[in-house]
Design a protein around this motif. Sequence first.
Motif: not given
Length: 313
Positions: A261-277
């Motif tokens: 991801s070239a740009a965007g919300n800091p969440m673009r750096f997140t990897t691994g398990l991410v909760p969906l809530q």
Amino acid sequence: MARVIFLGGLGRSGTTLIERVLGEVPGICAVGELVHLWQRDLRDDEKCACGSHFWGCDFWERVGIAAFGGWHRVDVHRVLALRELVERTRHIPRLATRVPAGYADLVREYADYYVRIYEAAAAVSGAEVIVDSSKHSALAHVLRYATRVEPALDLRVLHVVRDARGVAYSWTKNVLRPEAAADEMTRYSPARSALLWTAHNAAFSLLRRRGVRVRTLRYEEFLADPEATLRRLVTFAGLDPSAVDLGWLERDQVTLSVSHSAAGNPMRFTTGLVPLQRDDAWRTHLAPRQRAVVNAVCAPMLKAYGYELGVKR
């Protein structure tokens, strides 16, 4: 012909998470918010989501070569000047009508930069579909002109909507940009974000009336049933959902790998398990006066999207 899913909507509506989830589907490559690539990446050399700075990222180096013969051949000042001329919210009324020939040439010139990147990213990644999460409604209207020339663009807009009260509360938070030291994401007052929420969502409705394929998705619906929603989105992207393995997606969490991801919300750096809530903190943290302002501004469209106005704290 480049096939593109353009994620549209106002920021803080969950588009980054949806982009990341779509990017895990085989045959789909998510490239982030390309609208910011010219300034943040080409000019300022900020970080790609893979962790490398843009000019040191192998993926983007290959995309630049395939698209332009190298990023050094792109006149960034020209692109930013074109953006100012054609890709602003104030230009949408003009873009949605029959524009003069000279102005249309500028619109197509600007759109061509994106088409080249889409085609190059597809070639480098081997993906059939590119996801651009730029969100800007004005850019979506610009890209409409790229569907009329050769090489044509297969543009499909995924219009993501989140409850305006939740969006308004999110815009009041301090969020750091890890790719830019000591920099924070923009903040808006609830009144300002309510006006933007209404304007951007209305602009995407107008885009549908101009013949662009638009699908509206409520963020809350995605979180309620991620797998069923994703299969519908895969179909919208023109892929076969029955051939897609979604073992990495569960009802309450998703496993995300490294992206470019070239740009965007800091969440673009997140990897691994991410909760969906759901994040419903606004129900208790958004002040009654602020909520009343958002309700007053957004009431017609909140009702149109199926949101209740009288939500208790």
